[in-house]
Design a protein around this motif. Structure first.
Motif, PDB file in Angstrom:
ATOM      1  N   ASP A   9       1.206  -1.259  -0.445  1.00 19.86           N
ATOM      2  CA  ASP A   9       0.492   0.209   0.211  1.00 19.86           C
ATOM      3  C   ASP A   9       0.859   0.968   0.276  1.00 19.86           C
ATOM      4  OD1 ASP A   9      -1.813   1.837   1.143  1.00 19.86           O
ATOM      5  OD2 ASP A   9      -2.931   1.047   1.346  1.00 19.86           O
ATOM      6  N   TYR A  40      -0.180   3.858  -0.943  1.00 21.40           N
ATOM      7  CA  TYR A  40      -0.904   5.083  -1.147  1.00 21.40           C
ATOM      8  C   TYR A  40      -1.301   5.498   0.363  1.00 21.40           C
ATOM      9  CZ  TYR A  40      -5.325   7.706  -0.867  1.00 21.40           C
ATOM     10  OH  TYR A  40      -5.910   8.725  -0.734  1.00 21.40           O
ATOM     11  N   ARG A  67      -2.556  -1.386  -3.488  1.00 20.63           N
ATOM     12  CA  ARG A  67      -3.276  -0.197  -3.541  1.00 20.63           C
ATOM     13  C   ARG A  67      -1.724   1.013  -4.100  1.00 20.63           C
ATOM     14  NH1 ARG A  67      -7.158   3.968   0.234  1.00 20.63           N
ATOM     15  NH2 ARG A  67      -7.494   5.190  -1.446  1.00 20.63           N
ATOM     16  N   GLU A  68      -2.389   1.738  -5.974  1.00 20.89           N
ATOM     17  CA  GLU A  68      -0.930   2.693  -6.193  1.00 20.89           C
ATOM     18  C   GLU A  68       0.505   2.174  -5.720  1.00 20.89           C
ATOM     19  OE1 GLU A  68      -1.574   6.972  -5.614  1.00 20.89           O
ATOM     20  OE2 GLU A  68      -4.133   6.386  -5.792  1.00 20.89           O
ATOM     21  N   HIS A  76       1.166  -1.024  -8.018  1.00 18.59           N
ATOM     22  CA  HIS A  76       0.795  -1.902  -9.373  1.00 18.59           C
ATOM     23  C   HIS A  76       1.972  -2.607  -9.507  1.00 18.59           C
ATOM     24  CE1 HIS A  76      -3.068  -0.011  -8.941  1.00 18.59           C
ATOM     25  NE2 HIS A  76      -2.822   0.867  -9.231  1.00 18.59           N
TER      26      HIS A  76
END
Ligand code: NI
Length: 254
Positions: free
Chosen positions: A95, A97, A129-130, A132
């Motif tokens: 994650d 983000y 999440r953000e 990839h």
């Protein structure tokens, strides 16, 4: 239909969990997979799955909590993973983000738990999440071939690469928002790779957006998918249920 990703041990259900489970059954949910996000919630999930025949558990440490995953705690997860109702390791991943844990500890915890899944012969439930590009790199580097990218937020390219590796793509409430992107991706993912979930108590589908989510609402995600693909809801429900049982090795229900 199956809710492939729920967090039923959270405090949001402390007062009425049994009513929530009952509503899901009444609405045709045949199984629910409760997903852990740290060792305590994983333990609670295994306990819940032990009480209810139609609830299964995934055990794992979320990237938010990755900094706290020690070798000792990994051993606790390892013991939990031996429970017969545990069907996956998750949710695990990256994650970037919120970055609640440093990226290096996120990546280390992710790889440790991928390895745990491999050793136990269990699929993984991936949170991305953000992150990839890095998520895909690690999945490839670790040669992961069994798992799901939950609440998919990537692009067509990521979806294609993941499904080529044998992974599944799971859709949740956001597909009922104004997610034009997600709809385009859905149209291109092979139907034998699609799962559905609520990720409750979060990400409540329209028309209940903003309220607490629950497994019964997985029907709203299914209805949306059926609408986008112009297929009967029953057919999409049957297909995604079959996919979920295949991935998590859950025997056929009634
Ligand atoms: Ni989740």
């Amino acid at each position: 239909m199956i809710d492939s990703h729920a967090h039923l041990t959270m405090k949001q259900y402390r007062k009425d969990l049994h009513a929530v489970i009952k509503r899901a059954r009444e609405d045709g949910v045949t199984a629910m997979i409760n997903v852990g996000f740290d060792v305590a919630s994983s333990k609670a999930g295994v306990h819940l799955a032990g009480v209810h025949e139609d609830i299964y558990a995934a055990v794992g440490v979320h990237p938010h909590d990755a900094r706290n995953l020690t070798a000792d705690l990994l051993e606790d997860l390892e013991d939990l993973a031996d429970d017969p109702k545990v069907v996956a390791i998750g949710e695990i991943g990256l994650d970037f983000y919120r970055n609640l844990s440093p990226r290096r500890s996120q990546e280390r915890a992710f790889r440790w738990q991928i390895d745990l899944g491999r050793r136990k012969g269990l699929p993984i439930v991936v949170h991305d999440r953000e992150a990839h590009r890095r998520t895909l790199e690690i999945l490839k580097d670790e040669k992961v071939s069994s798992g799901v990218l939950h609440c998919f937020s990537g692009d067509v390219n990521l979806a294609r690469q993941a499904t080529d590796m044998g992974l599944y793509i799971s859709f949740a409430g956001p597909i009922t928002y104004n997610g034009k992107n997600t709809r385009e991706i859905l149209k291109r993912v092979p139907l034998d790779r699609v799962l559905v979930e609520t990720d409750c108590p979060y990400l409540t589908p329209v028309p209940f957006r903003g309220k607490r989510n629950e497994p019964a609402y997985v029907r709203l995600v299914l209805a949306k998918i059926a609408g986008i693909l112009s297929r009967p809801v029953d057919e999409i429900a049957y297909l995604t249920e079959t996919n979920t049982r295949t991935l998590f090795n859950i025997p056929p229900g009634d």
